[in-house]
Each structure stands twice: as C-alpha cells, then as structure tokens.
Design a protein around this motif. Structure first.
Motif, PDB file in Angstrom:
ATOM      1  N   TYR A 174      57.700  11.352 -37.451  1.00  0.00           N
ATOM      2  CA  TYR A 174      56.333  10.844 -37.257  1.00  0.00           C
ATOM      3  C   TYR A 174      56.305   9.732 -36.225  1.00  0.00           C
ATOM      4  CZ  TYR A 174      54.905  13.271 -41.499  1.00  0.00           C
ATOM      5  OH  TYR A 174      54.614  14.226 -42.433  1.00  0.00           O
ATOM      6  N   LEU A 175      55.192   9.645 -35.524  1.00  0.00           N
ATOM      7  CA  LEU A 175      55.018   8.558 -34.561  1.00  0.00           C
ATOM      8  C   LEU A 175      53.636   7.932 -34.776  1.00  0.00           C
ATOM      9  CD1 LEU A 175      55.809   6.916 -32.098  1.00  0.00           C
ATOM     10  CD2 LEU A 175      55.077   8.782 -30.642  1.00  0.00           C
ATOM     11  N   PRO A 176      53.592   6.774 -35.444  1.00  0.00           N
ATOM     12  CA  PRO A 176      52.287   6.159 -35.696  1.00  0.00           C
ATOM     13  C   PRO A 176      51.762   5.375 -34.489  1.00  0.00           C
ATOM     14  CG  PRO A 176      54.017   5.242 -37.119  1.00  0.00           C
ATOM     15  CD  PRO A 176      54.692   6.050 -36.068  1.00  0.00           C
ATOM     16  N   VAL A 177      50.463   5.434 -34.292  1.00  0.00           N
ATOM     17  CA  VAL A 177      49.798   4.673 -33.220  1.00  0.00           C
ATOM     18  C   VAL A 177      48.670   3.892 -33.886  1.00  0.00           C
ATOM     19  CG1 VAL A 177      48.399   4.871 -31.116  1.00  0.00           C
ATOM     20  CG2 VAL A 177      50.262   6.493 -31.530  1.00  0.00           C
ATOM     21  N   TYR A 178      48.738   2.563 -33.785  1.00  0.00           N
ATOM     22  CA  TYR A 178      47.783   1.719 -34.528  1.00  0.00           C
ATOM     23  C   TYR A 178      46.638   1.236 -33.633  1.00  0.00           C
ATOM     24  CZ  TYR A 178      46.046  -2.313 -37.175  1.00  0.00           C
ATOM     25  OH  TYR A 178      45.254  -3.205 -37.841  1.00  0.00           O
ATOM     26  N   LEU A 179      45.431   1.326 -34.125  1.00  0.00           N
ATOM     27  CA  LEU A 179      44.279   0.761 -33.406  1.00  0.00           C
ATOM     28  C   LEU A 179      43.432  -0.071 -34.360  1.00  0.00           C
ATOM     29  CD1 LEU A 179      44.599   3.561 -31.538  1.00  0.00           C
ATOM     30  CD2 LEU A 179      42.388   2.818 -30.789  1.00  0.00           C
ATOM     31  N   ASP A 180      43.233  -1.336 -34.007  1.00  0.00           N
ATOM     32  CA  ASP A 180      42.307  -2.165 -34.782  1.00  0.00           C
ATOM     33  C   ASP A 180      40.940  -2.018 -34.120  1.00  0.00           C
ATOM     34  OD1 ASP A 180      40.840  -3.996 -36.100  1.00  0.00           O
ATOM     35  OD2 ASP A 180      42.153  -5.717 -35.712  1.00  0.00           O
ATOM     36  N   LEU A 181      39.993  -1.434 -34.867  1.00  0.00           N
ATOM     37  CA  LEU A 181      38.704  -1.079 -34.247  1.00  0.00           C
ATOM     38  C   LEU A 181      37.643  -2.159 -34.429  1.00  0.00           C
ATOM     39  CD1 LEU A 181      38.499   2.633 -35.530  1.00  0.00           C
ATOM     40  CD2 LEU A 181      39.681   1.756 -33.533  1.00  0.00           C
ATOM     41  N   GLU A 182      38.028  -3.275 -35.030  1.00  0.00           N
ATOM     42  CA  GLU A 182      37.020  -4.253 -35.465  1.00  0.00           C
ATOM     43  C   GLU A 182      36.049  -4.704 -34.371  1.00  0.00           C
ATOM     44  OE1 GLU A 182      38.598  -7.603 -37.566  1.00  0.00           O
ATOM     45  OE2 GLU A 182      36.605  -8.004 -38.400  1.00  0.00           O
ATOM     46  N   ASP A 183      36.549  -4.876 -33.142  1.00  0.00           N
ATOM     47  CA  ASP A 183      35.643  -5.394 -32.115  1.00  0.00           C
ATOM     48  C   ASP A 183      35.198  -4.311 -31.136  1.00  0.00           C
ATOM     49  OD1 ASP A 183      38.135  -5.072 -31.103  1.00  0.00           O
ATOM     50  OD2 ASP A 183      38.101  -6.867 -29.842  1.00  0.00           O
ATOM     51  N   ILE A 184      35.306  -3.060 -31.516  1.00  0.00           N
ATOM     52  CA  ILE A 184      34.854  -1.977 -30.635  1.00  0.00           C
ATOM     53  C   ILE A 184      33.397  -1.649 -30.947  1.00  0.00           C
ATOM     54  CG2 ILE A 184      35.180   0.464 -30.055  1.00  0.00           C
ATOM     55  CD1 ILE A 184      38.137   0.109 -30.395  1.00  0.00           C
ATOM     56  N   ASP A 185      32.586  -1.539 -29.903  1.00  0.00           N
ATOM     57  CA  ASP A 185      31.167  -1.307 -30.176  1.00  0.00           C
ATOM     58  C   ASP A 185      30.586  -0.128 -29.390  1.00  0.00           C
ATOM     59  OD1 ASP A 185      31.112  -2.337 -27.668  1.00  0.00           O
ATOM     60  OD2 ASP A 185      29.962  -4.141 -28.149  1.00  0.00           O
ATOM     61  N   SER A 186      31.453   0.681 -28.785  1.00  0.00           N
ATOM     62  CA  SER A 186      30.932   1.887 -28.113  1.00  0.00           C
ATOM     63  C   SER A 186      32.028   2.942 -28.076  1.00  0.00           C
ATOM     64  CB  SER A 186      30.503   1.552 -26.674  1.00  0.00           C
ATOM     65  OG  SER A 186      31.648   1.235 -25.906  1.00  0.00           O
ATOM     66  N   PRO A 187      31.629   4.224 -28.027  1.00  0.00           N
ATOM     67  CA  PRO A 187      32.634   5.288 -27.959  1.00  0.00           C
ATOM     68  C   PRO A 187      33.515   5.155 -26.716  1.00  0.00           C
ATOM     69  CG  PRO A 187      30.510   6.216 -28.554  1.00  0.00           C
ATOM     70  CD  PRO A 187      30.261   4.782 -28.195  1.00  0.00           C
ATOM     71  N   TRP A 240      32.726  10.769 -22.556  1.00  0.00           N
ATOM     72  CA  TRP A 240      33.706  10.262 -23.519  1.00  0.00           C
ATOM     73  C   TRP A 240      34.130  11.326 -24.531  1.00  0.00           C
ATOM     74  CZ3 TRP A 240      32.574  10.363 -28.681  1.00  0.00           C
ATOM     75  CH2 TRP A 240      31.218  10.368 -29.046  1.00  0.00           C
ATOM     76  N   ARG A 241      33.211  12.219 -24.872  1.00  0.00           N
ATOM     77  CA  ARG A 241      33.553  13.228 -25.901  1.00  0.00           C
ATOM     78  C   ARG A 241      34.683  14.124 -25.398  1.00  0.00           C
ATOM     79  NH1 ARG A 241      28.666  12.836 -25.278  1.00  0.00           N
ATOM     80  NH2 ARG A 241      27.221  12.114 -26.855  1.00  0.00           N
ATOM     81  N   GLU A 242      34.492  14.608 -24.169  1.00  0.00           N
ATOM     82  CA  GLU A 242      35.491  15.517 -23.623  1.00  0.00           C
ATOM     83  C   GLU A 242      36.818  14.780 -23.395  1.00  0.00           C
ATOM     84  OE1 GLU A 242      34.720  16.952 -19.724  1.00  0.00           O
ATOM     85  OE2 GLU A 242      36.366  18.417 -19.847  1.00  0.00           O
ATOM     86  N   ILE A 244      28.721   0.047 -33.372  1.00  0.00           N
ATOM     87  CA  ILE A 244      28.135   1.054 -32.472  1.00  0.00           C
ATOM     88  C   ILE A 244      26.657   1.240 -32.823  1.00  0.00           C
ATOM     89  CG2 ILE A 244      28.180   3.496 -31.786  1.00  0.00           C
ATOM     90  CD1 ILE A 244      31.176   3.520 -32.173  1.00  0.00           C
ATOM     91  N   ARG A 245      26.387   1.271 -34.121  1.00  0.00           N
ATOM     92  CA  ARG A 245      25.016   1.461 -34.601  1.00  0.00           C
ATOM     93  C   ARG A 245      24.123   0.311 -34.122  1.00  0.00           C
ATOM     94  NH1 ARG A 245      22.015   0.101 -39.207  1.00  0.00           N
ATOM     95  NH2 ARG A 245      23.468  -1.555 -39.686  1.00  0.00           N
ATOM     96  N   ARG A 246      24.643  -0.903 -34.228  1.00  0.00           N
ATOM     97  CA  ARG A 246      23.829  -2.056 -33.814  1.00  0.00           C
ATOM     98  C   ARG A 246      23.594  -2.064 -32.321  1.00  0.00           C
ATOM     99  NH1 ARG A 246      23.810  -6.067 -37.945  1.00  0.00           N
ATOM    100  NH2 ARG A 246      25.172  -5.327 -39.592  1.00  0.00           N
ATOM    101  N   GLU A 266      23.943   7.201 -31.811  1.00  0.00           N
ATOM    102  CA  GLU A 266      25.246   7.129 -31.136  1.00  0.00           C
ATOM    103  C   GLU A 266      26.395   7.095 -32.160  1.00  0.00           C
ATOM    104  OE1 GLU A 266      26.348   5.642 -27.034  1.00  0.00           O
ATOM    105  OE2 GLU A 266      26.559   3.828 -28.235  1.00  0.00           O
ATOM    106  N   ALA A 267      26.177   6.347 -33.251  1.00  0.00           N
ATOM    107  CA  ALA A 267      27.212   6.292 -34.286  1.00  0.00           C
ATOM    108  C   ALA A 267      27.385   7.669 -34.934  1.00  0.00           C
ATOM    109  CB  ALA A 267      26.855   5.243 -35.336  1.00  0.00           C
ATOM    110  N   ARG A 268      26.277   8.368 -35.146  1.00  0.00           N
ATOM    111  CA  ARG A 268      26.361   9.720 -35.728  1.00  0.00           C
ATOM    112  C   ARG A 268      27.093  10.669 -34.783  1.00  0.00           C
ATOM    113  NH1 ARG A 268      21.507   8.852 -38.597  1.00  0.00           N
ATOM    114  NH2 ARG A 268      20.235   9.182 -36.768  1.00  0.00           N
ATOM    115  N   GLU A 269      26.813  10.513 -33.489  1.00  0.00           N
ATOM    116  CA  GLU A 269      27.503  11.367 -32.504  1.00  0.00           C
ATOM    117  C   GLU A 269      29.009  11.121 -32.541  1.00  0.00           C
ATOM    118  OE1 GLU A 269      25.997  11.032 -28.534  1.00  0.00           O
ATOM    119  OE2 GLU A 269      23.972  11.493 -29.236  1.00  0.00           O
TER     120      GLU A 269
END
Ligand SMILES: Nc1ncnc2c1ncn2[C@@H]1O[C@H](COP(=O)(O)OP(=O)(O)OP(=O)(O)O)[C@@H](O)[C@H]1O
Ligand SMILES: [Mg+2]
Length: 412
Positions: free
Chosen positions: A60-73, A132-134, A164-166, A172-175
């Motif tokens: 296994y190879l874990p990759v960690y992301l702290d998403l706390e301050d992310i506000d867009s896709p 961003w989706r692709e 993201i919602r705010r 956008e959050a649903r997307e």
C-alpha cells in the motif's frame, strides 16, 4: 523514551495508546472497502490516519491530504496533483501516462519542476478551473496503474464541503460529491483499485443531509474511534506521570477516571498538562484531592478555557436562532438534576427557543450534530440525552450556568 505531553497536536504512531485493534481492523477492511473514521472532535482520528501514513502495510502507498482550508474543487485538484508528484512512484506513473488531459500534460512537461514555485498554484488553478472534473478524474484513474495500492487519506472532508458550499454555493459542493462518487466506482457498485480513508471533525452525515446529496458514501465501512480502555488509559497516565516525576498510583487512576469519565486520551493529556504546572514537590506526592483541585481549578478554569472554546464556537454554524436553541438544550442537559433529559423535554426547550421556525426535522438534525460535537448521547432505552463525558458537562455548567445568563432586570 519519555512520553510527550501533547494537547492537540497530532500524535506520532509510537504515541498512540489503545489503537492497535482499530488499526488492524482498518487494514483488514481496506482490502475490500473504503473506510470512514467516525468520532466526535478530538477523539484521535488524525492520529490513526497518521499511523496509516507512516506505517503502511506491504503493498500500500498512502497519500495524505488535509482538506480543512480547501474551498474549491480546483484547489482540491491542485493539492492532489502536488501530493501525487511528491511521491516518486506516482510521479513516474503520471509522467508516463498517455491519457492525461491536455492542460495537465502540458503542465507536467513544461513546469514539472516548478511545483514549489510561487505562482505555480495560480497558474495551475487557472488552467484546471473549467476542466477540474476531467483533470482530477484522470489523475485518480491513473493511480490504478501504480504497483502499490494507493490509499487517499482525506482528513476534514466535511469542512472542505462546507467551505465549497459557502464560497461557490450548494450546487458546486454537490457537483464535487457527484464527481467523487464517480471516481470511486468503476461501475455502479464496483470499487476501483485504489482506496479512500475519510475523516472529519464535523459530522459528515450532517453536511450530506444539508446538501441533499445523492451520495451517502455507502461504499465506506464506518469505523468508530472510541474512548480507549481503562487499562490503556492507566498506561497513558502512568507514562505521562513518569515523565513529569509524579508518583502515580491506582487511587489516582481511579480518581482520574471519575473526573474525566470514558477515557478520551485528549482529556488525559489536558489534565496532565495542568498537573505539570503544579510545584515539583506537590507533583512528587500528588494526592487524589490535589488531582481533583487541578481538575476543578485549572482544567475547568480560565487557564484551559481556550481548549474548549472551539466547541462553543461551532454552535454559530447553526445561525443565530439555531445557536440559541442549541445553547438552551445543552444548558438544560448540563443543569438537569440527574444530568439526563428526556428527548421530549429537550424538544420543548427547542420549540420554546426556536419559536415559529421550529420543526421536528431541524430538531433531529441539531441533536445529531450535538451528539457529534458535544458528546451528547442518547440512551435508546430511556430516550434520554446525557453528556458522554463528565468533563464536557462540568465545563458547560462552569462557564454557562443558567443563573448568570438571565438578563439583569432593568431599573425603571
Ligand atoms: N491514541 C491516542 N493516544 C494518546 N493520545 C491521543 C491518542 N489519540 C489522540 N490523542 C490525543 O488527542 C489529541 C487529538 O488527537 P487527534 O488530532 O488525532 O484527534 P482528532 O479526532 O483528529 O481531532 P479533531 O477532531 O480536532 O480533528 C492529541 O493531541 C493527543 O493529545
Ligand atoms: Mg483531526
């Protein structure tokens, strides 16, 4: 090695007490599932994630992301790219990938080494803003080709969804959630080869409900990070005591258990951080009464108030009316004679405070959130709510007592 007294920082793997069983179980589950770590604040979710990250099992190879301050896709895709490129194995998978979107291919070819440069992020985000989706989808799908199974360890996902919602609105959050579901599943219900571990310090279900999301994360095995056993708590306490030169005893352990209740390691660390401030002589021959005093005067007192303020602060998320209702209900539980209040009585408290806008669904959602944030628990046999941890109840009674909050009468 002396045990570090850490109040709030993420524990290193060797500093985890009582999580061996949970971590073994988590790895077993990862064979066939994604994993959602469930727990109220400060129970030790990130500590478990860090263990996965630092002590991965073979293959296994874990990759960690702290998403706390992310506000867009697009910010999410940027962070993801950066983390993937930071791992040699994955970097070579990506640089050999044929089917990456044009924007990304060009970006790797021209600016591969610029990832840490100022300005790289702005440029990257501009390029993936629309697609961003692709781009994100392709990046993830390429990870199926890596020899080890990649585990994406995503911390604070609910906070990111809320950000993201705010910023970009509910849609956008649903997307993002719809996209996330797509990249996890190859066909309708078949998981791809890589895995996800999610956690968050706010309730994931509450945000999914708020967004009316179709994705309920049903492919995630929910693992509960619970209080540790009294044995492990005693081990933690006696190791901390040794590092502070405190003569620890069975009696002190018992007193600690009475004061804190179910053993959430965070509160044990907090108690010891205050014991550490007693004079050295007192520490060396600490009595049970002195331990109680440290708890009452210091842990519940002004010197530790900031450790708890985030619990109070989070109630603002419910808006002024919801916040008032939540405050009134917490107060009712904290001040009730037996520290237990029937759900129906709490509903009355809610209705009176919330007035016209009251509805049962909002009440239920509020209670679900308070269970998660404030350690309220529902006894399903008696249908009564109580605080799971005496320390939370004591703190609430100490800082927000009924009497002091009554408005002073105006003199005529
Ligand atoms: N297994 C453990 N053994 C010893 N201490 C622990 C353990 N788990 C957590 N702690 C203590 O609890 C604190 C919080 O841990 P951690 O950050 O892992 O919790 P969390 O659930 O991710 O918190 P948050 O909800 O704020 O993100 C740590 O600083 C440490 O004091
Ligand atoms: Mg955490």
């Amino acid at each position: 090695m002396a045990t570090r007294n850490i109040v709030g920082n993420v524990p290193e793997p060797h500093e985890l007490y009582g999580r061996e069983g949970l971590i073994d179980h988590l790895w077993r589950q990862l064979h066939a599932n994604n994993v959602l770590l469930m727990a109220p604040r400060r129970f030790g979710k990130t500590g478990v994630m860090r263990h996965v990250l630092q002590k991965p099992r073979d293959g296994y190879l874990p990759v960690y992301l702290d998403l706390e301050d992310i506000d867009s896709p697009s910010e999410f895709v940027w962070r993801l790219t950066r983390e993937l490129l930071a791992q040699d194995v994955l970097r070579s998978v990506l640089s050999n990938a044929r089917r990456l979107p044009k924007a990304l291919r060009g970006w790797f070819a021209d600016t591969f080494d610029e990832i840490e440069f100022d300005g790289a992020k702005v440029k990257f985000k501009e390029e993936v803003e629309e697609g961003w989706r692709e781009t994100g989808g392709r990046l993830l799908v390429e990870m199926e080709k890596a020899a080890p199974t990649v585990i994406f360890v995503l911390d604070e996902l609910p906070t990111m969804l809320d950000n993201i919602r705010r910023k970009g609105g509910d849609e956008e959050a649903r997307e993002f959630l719809a996209w996330f579901r797509n990249v996890r599943l190859q066909q309708k219900d078949r998981l791809r080869r890589y895995r996800f571990i999610l956690a968050g310090s706010t309730s994931i279900d509450a945000i999914l409900r708020r967004l009316n999301s179709l994705d309920k994360l049903n492919d995630f095995e929910r693992l509960y990070v619970e209080p540790i056993s009294q044995n492990d708590a005693q081990r933690l306490a006696s190791d901390l005591a040794a590092s502070l030169d405190v003569a620890w005893s069975g009696e002190l352990s018992e007193r600690m258990a009475e004061l804190i209740g179910p053993a959430v390691p965070y509160f044990i660390h907090l108690l010891f951080s205050q014991v550490a401030q007693s004079p050295a002589e007192q520490r060396r021959s600490l009595t049970e009464d002195q331990l109680s005093q440290v708890y009452n005067r210091r842990v519940l007192g002004p010197s530790c108030k900031h450790y708890f303020d985030h619990y109070r602060g989070r109630l603002r998320r419910y808006g002024p009316r919801g916040e008032r209702a939540a405050l009134a209900m917490l107060r009712a539980v904290a001040e009730s004679e037996h520290a237990r209040v029937p759900a129906s009585e709490l509903y009355d408290v809610y209705r009176k405070t919330r007035k016209k806008g009251a509805c049962e669904q909002e009440f239920n959602e509020l209670m679900a959130d308070l269970e998660c944030d404030w350690y309220l628990v529902l006894d399903v046999h008696t249908n009564e709510y109580a605080f799971m941890l005496p320390v939370m109840k004591d703190w609430w009674s100490r800082w927000y007592p009924m009497a002091r909050l009554k408005k002073p009468k105006r003199s005529k």
